[in-house]
Motif scaffolding. Structure first.
Motif, PDB file in Angstrom:
ATOM      1  N   ILE A  53       0.846  -1.201   0.000  1.00  0.00           N
ATOM      2  CA  ILE A  53       0.000   0.000   0.000  1.00  0.00           C
ATOM      3  C   ILE A  53       0.878   1.246   0.000  1.00  0.00           C
ATOM      4  O   ILE A  53       0.642   2.191  -0.754  1.00  0.00           O
ATOM      5  CB  ILE A  53      -0.945   0.008   1.213  1.00  0.00           C
ATOM      6  CG1 ILE A  53      -1.771  -1.270   1.260  1.00  0.00           C
ATOM      7  CG2 ILE A  53      -1.868   1.226   1.172  1.00  0.00           C
ATOM      8  CD1 ILE A  53      -2.603  -1.432   2.527  1.00  0.00           C
ATOM      9  N   GLU A  54       1.918   1.252   0.825  1.00  0.00           N
ATOM     10  CA  GLU A  54       2.814   2.409   0.916  1.00  0.00           C
ATOM     11  C   GLU A  54       3.522   2.651  -0.416  1.00  0.00           C
ATOM     12  O   GLU A  54       3.672   3.801  -0.849  1.00  0.00           O
ATOM     13  CB  GLU A  54       3.826   2.193   2.031  1.00  0.00           C
ATOM     14  CG  GLU A  54       3.216   2.188   3.420  1.00  0.00           C
ATOM     15  CD  GLU A  54       4.254   2.015   4.505  1.00  0.00           C
ATOM     16  OE1 GLU A  54       5.179   2.844   4.587  1.00  0.00           O
ATOM     17  OE2 GLU A  54       4.150   1.031   5.280  1.00  0.00           O
ATOM     18  N   ASP A  55       3.950   1.575  -1.067  1.00  0.00           N
ATOM     19  CA  ASP A  55       4.642   1.727  -2.349  1.00  0.00           C
ATOM     20  C   ASP A  55       3.721   2.336  -3.403  1.00  0.00           C
ATOM     21  O   ASP A  55       4.154   3.145  -4.228  1.00  0.00           O
ATOM     22  CB  ASP A  55       5.155   0.366  -2.843  1.00  0.00           C
ATOM     23  CG  ASP A  55       6.331  -0.160  -2.026  1.00  0.00           C
ATOM     24  OD1 ASP A  55       6.930   0.643  -1.279  1.00  0.00           O
ATOM     25  OD2 ASP A  55       6.629  -1.366  -2.117  1.00  0.00           O
ATOM     26  N   PHE A  56       2.448   1.945  -3.393  1.00  0.00           N
ATOM     27  CA  PHE A  56       1.508   2.439  -4.397  1.00  0.00           C
ATOM     28  C   PHE A  56       1.048   3.872  -4.106  1.00  0.00           C
ATOM     29  O   PHE A  56       1.024   4.728  -4.991  1.00  0.00           O
ATOM     30  CB  PHE A  56       0.284   1.521  -4.471  1.00  0.00           C
ATOM     31  CG  PHE A  56      -0.786   2.019  -5.402  1.00  0.00           C
ATOM     32  CD1 PHE A  56      -0.596   2.016  -6.780  1.00  0.00           C
ATOM     33  CD2 PHE A  56      -1.985   2.521  -4.899  1.00  0.00           C
ATOM     34  CE1 PHE A  56      -1.577   2.494  -7.640  1.00  0.00           C
ATOM     35  CE2 PHE A  56      -2.970   2.994  -5.749  1.00  0.00           C
ATOM     36  CZ  PHE A  56      -2.764   2.980  -7.120  1.00  0.00           C
ATOM     37  N   VAL A  57       0.715   4.152  -2.871  1.00  0.00           N
ATOM     38  CA  VAL A  57       0.140   5.456  -2.514  1.00  0.00           C
ATOM     39  C   VAL A  57       1.219   6.530  -2.370  1.00  0.00           C
ATOM     40  O   VAL A  57       1.017   7.683  -2.772  1.00  0.00           O
ATOM     41  CB  VAL A  57      -0.684   5.344  -1.210  1.00  0.00           C
ATOM     42  CG1 VAL A  57      -1.163   6.724  -0.745  1.00  0.00           C
ATOM     43  CG2 VAL A  57      -1.874   4.419  -1.414  1.00  0.00           C
ATOM     44  N   GLY A  58       2.363   6.157  -1.804  1.00  0.00           N
ATOM     45  CA  GLY A  58       3.423   7.138  -1.566  1.00  0.00           C
ATOM     46  C   GLY A  58       2.953   8.239  -0.623  1.00  0.00           C
ATOM     47  O   GLY A  58       2.267   7.976   0.368  1.00  0.00           O
ATOM     48  N   ASN A  59       3.281   9.474  -0.959  1.00  0.00           N
ATOM     49  CA  ASN A  59       2.874  10.595  -0.103  1.00  0.00           C
ATOM     50  C   ASN A  59       1.502  11.150  -0.476  1.00  0.00           C
ATOM     51  O   ASN A  59       1.061  12.155   0.083  1.00  0.00           O
ATOM     52  CB  ASN A  59       3.922  11.718  -0.143  1.00  0.00           C
ATOM     53  CG  ASN A  59       4.078  12.320  -1.535  1.00  0.00           C
ATOM     54  OD1 ASN A  59       3.313  12.024  -2.460  1.00  0.00           O
ATOM     55  ND2 ASN A  59       5.077  13.176  -1.704  1.00  0.00           N
ATOM     56  N   GLY A  60       0.839  10.493  -1.424  1.00  0.00           N
ATOM     57  CA  GLY A  60      -0.520  10.884  -1.798  1.00  0.00           C
ATOM     58  C   GLY A  60      -0.620  11.961  -2.848  1.00  0.00           C
ATOM     59  O   GLY A  60      -1.719  12.304  -3.286  1.00  0.00           O
ATOM     60  N   SER A  61       0.518  12.502  -3.299  1.00  0.00           N
ATOM     61  CA  SER A  61       0.480  13.651  -4.210  1.00  0.00           C
ATOM     62  C   SER A  61      -0.197  13.322  -5.535  1.00  0.00           C
ATOM     63  O   SER A  61      -0.849  14.200  -6.128  1.00  0.00           O
ATOM     64  CB  SER A  61       1.906  14.166  -4.463  1.00  0.00           C
ATOM     65  OG  SER A  61       2.727  13.153  -5.013  1.00  0.00           O
ATOM     66  N   LYS A  62      -0.089  12.083  -5.995  1.00  0.00           N
ATOM     67  CA  LYS A  62      -0.730  11.751  -7.274  1.00  0.00           C
ATOM     68  C   LYS A  62      -2.249  11.708  -7.163  1.00  0.00           C
ATOM     69  O   LYS A  62      -2.948  11.684  -8.175  1.00  0.00           O
ATOM     70  CB  LYS A  62      -0.200  10.428  -7.819  1.00  0.00           C
ATOM     71  CG  LYS A  62      -0.450   9.200  -6.967  1.00  0.00           C
ATOM     72  CD  LYS A  62       0.236   7.983  -7.611  1.00  0.00           C
ATOM     73  CE  LYS A  62       0.135   6.741  -6.756  1.00  0.00           C
ATOM     74  NZ  LYS A  62       0.869   5.595  -7.343  1.00  0.00           N
ATOM     75  N   PHE A  63      -2.763  11.729  -5.936  1.00  0.00           N
ATOM     76  CA  PHE A  63      -4.205  11.809  -5.718  1.00  0.00           C
ATOM     77  C   PHE A  63      -4.638  13.204  -5.280  1.00  0.00           C
ATOM     78  O   PHE A  63      -5.802  13.427  -4.948  1.00  0.00           O
ATOM     79  CB  PHE A  63      -4.639  10.787  -4.659  1.00  0.00           C
ATOM     80  CG  PHE A  63      -4.331   9.359  -5.041  1.00  0.00           C
ATOM     81  CD1 PHE A  63      -5.141   8.674  -5.924  1.00  0.00           C
ATOM     82  CD2 PHE A  63      -3.211   8.723  -4.526  1.00  0.00           C
ATOM     83  CE1 PHE A  63      -4.853   7.354  -6.283  1.00  0.00           C
ATOM     84  CE2 PHE A  63      -2.914   7.410  -4.875  1.00  0.00           C
ATOM     85  CZ  PHE A  63      -3.735   6.726  -5.761  1.00  0.00           C
ATOM     86  N   GLY A  64      -3.684  14.134  -5.240  1.00  0.00           N
ATOM     87  CA  GLY A  64      -3.994  15.483  -4.784  1.00  0.00           C
ATOM     88  C   GLY A  64      -4.169  15.570  -3.282  1.00  0.00           C
ATOM     89  O   GLY A  64      -4.839  16.477  -2.775  1.00  0.00           O
ATOM     90  N   LEU A  65      -3.536  14.648  -2.553  1.00  0.00           N
ATOM     91  CA  LEU A  65      -3.674  14.566  -1.109  1.00  0.00           C
ATOM     92  C   LEU A  65      -2.309  14.536  -0.427  1.00  0.00           C
ATOM     93  O   LEU A  65      -1.297  14.261  -1.066  1.00  0.00           O
ATOM     94  CB  LEU A  65      -4.426  13.289  -0.715  1.00  0.00           C
ATOM     95  CG  LEU A  65      -5.870  13.124  -1.185  1.00  0.00           C
ATOM     96  CD1 LEU A  65      -6.318  11.678  -1.016  1.00  0.00           C
ATOM     97  CD2 LEU A  65      -6.794  14.044  -0.420  1.00  0.00           C
ATOM     98  N   SER A  66      -2.320  14.804   0.870  1.00  0.00           N
ATOM     99  CA  SER A  66      -1.148  14.560   1.703  1.00  0.00           C
ATOM    100  C   SER A  66      -1.443  13.308   2.528  1.00  0.00           C
ATOM    101  O   SER A  66      -2.381  13.297   3.334  1.00  0.00           O
ATOM    102  CB  SER A  66      -0.893  15.751   2.632  1.00  0.00           C
ATOM    103  OG  SER A  66       0.132  15.442   3.565  1.00  0.00           O
ATOM    104  N   VAL A  67      -0.673  12.237   2.318  1.00  0.00           N
ATOM    105  CA  VAL A  67      -0.948  10.956   2.964  1.00  0.00           C
ATOM    106  C   VAL A  67       0.203  10.558   3.883  1.00  0.00           C
ATOM    107  O   VAL A  67       1.373  10.627   3.504  1.00  0.00           O
ATOM    108  CB  VAL A  67      -1.183   9.841   1.916  1.00  0.00           C
ATOM    109  CG1 VAL A  67      -1.342   8.480   2.611  1.00  0.00           C
ATOM    110  CG2 VAL A  67      -2.419  10.144   1.079  1.00  0.00           C
ATOM    111  N   SER A  68      -0.148  10.154   5.097  1.00  0.00           N
ATOM    112  CA  SER A  68       0.808   9.597   6.056  1.00  0.00           C
ATOM    113  C   SER A  68       0.367   8.182   6.407  1.00  0.00           C
ATOM    114  O   SER A  68      -0.787   7.816   6.197  1.00  0.00           O
ATOM    115  CB  SER A  68       0.861  10.448   7.330  1.00  0.00           C
ATOM    116  OG  SER A  68       1.166  11.795   7.039  1.00  0.00           O
TER     117      SER A  68
END
Length: 231
Positions: A53-68
């Motif tokens: 999941i972490e490898d796919f989502v990363g920091n969320g920028s490709k979804f327009g989000l900030s993800v932790s």
């Protein structure tokens, strides 16, 4: 919260969030939905095969989000324990959704209702009558009277829809408990009359079972074709 045993063998080597639904990993649909509802920051509580999941989502920028990420570690903490561990990453009030749910409702209306009533938590409810899952809530006069996933009663017509709002201080009620289900916390604040009920009209979608996976895929494909959503 678990290892998705109901979806085996599909989830033997990939986590449920990464199952392909309508051509994309399910979590991509979730994050895109959250962004469309005005959400900007997301904390993902992960456990089973979380590195994928972490490898796919990363920091969320490709979804327009900030993800932790907040990772359970060697032992699974349950839905409540996982959120409790993530508290340092969260605001005082925050939404909670499950990793297998697609909830196409107006998040702003839900949060505004919470702010106007205040409390330790808000639970969205849906008049399910066992249509898509087993009913577990007595909801009358805009109040949650009873919530029990184990002991069903005849007056239960509603179900926990899967979208909640919680205040950090609610977790003080769990004392030093590390592993627990969110339902345990909700039960406590319902008994204290500190839980707000918000009725949702649109049905929920989920991928926690083979049937749910099929229905969710059909719904997402219909959106892609027609652009028509629940709201």
């Amino acid at each position: 919260g678990g290892v998705a045993t109901r979806l085996r063998p599909l989830t033997e080597s990939i986590p449920k969030a990464m199952l392909k639904v309508a051509g994309l990993p399910f979590i991509a649909h979730q994050l895109s939905l959250l962004r469309s509802k005005g959400i900007q920051r997301v904390v993902i509580c992960s456990g089973y095969l979380s590195d994928q999941i972490e490898d796919f989502v990363g920091n969320g920028s490709k979804f327009g989000l900030s993800v932790s990420f907040s990772v359970d570690g060697e032992k699974l903490l349950g839905t409540g324990g996982s959120v409790k561990k993530a508290l340092p990453l969260l605001e005082n009030d925050f939404f909670v959704i499950y990793g297998d749910s697609y909830l196409d409702v107006n998040f702003k209306n839900v949060y505004d209702y919470f702010l106007s009533h205040r409390g330790l938590g808000l639970m969205t409810v849906f008049k399910n009558r066992d249509a898509w899952d087993s009913r577990n809530i007595v909801f009358k006069d805009d109040c949650i009277i009873n919530y029990d996933k184990e002991n069903k009663t005849e007056d239960m017509e509603y179900i926990d829809y899967g979208l909640g709002v919680l205040n950090k201080s609610a977790f003080n009620l769990m004392n030093n408990k590390e592993i627990f289900d969110l339902s345990e916390l909700y039960k406590k604040i319902i008994i204290m009359k500190k839980t707000i009920g918000y009725e949702v009209a649109a049905r929920f979608y989920e991928i926690g079972s083979p049937k749910g996976l099929e229905e969710t895929e059909n719904y997402l494909l219909s959106i892609a074709r027609t652009g028509v959503k629940n709201e």
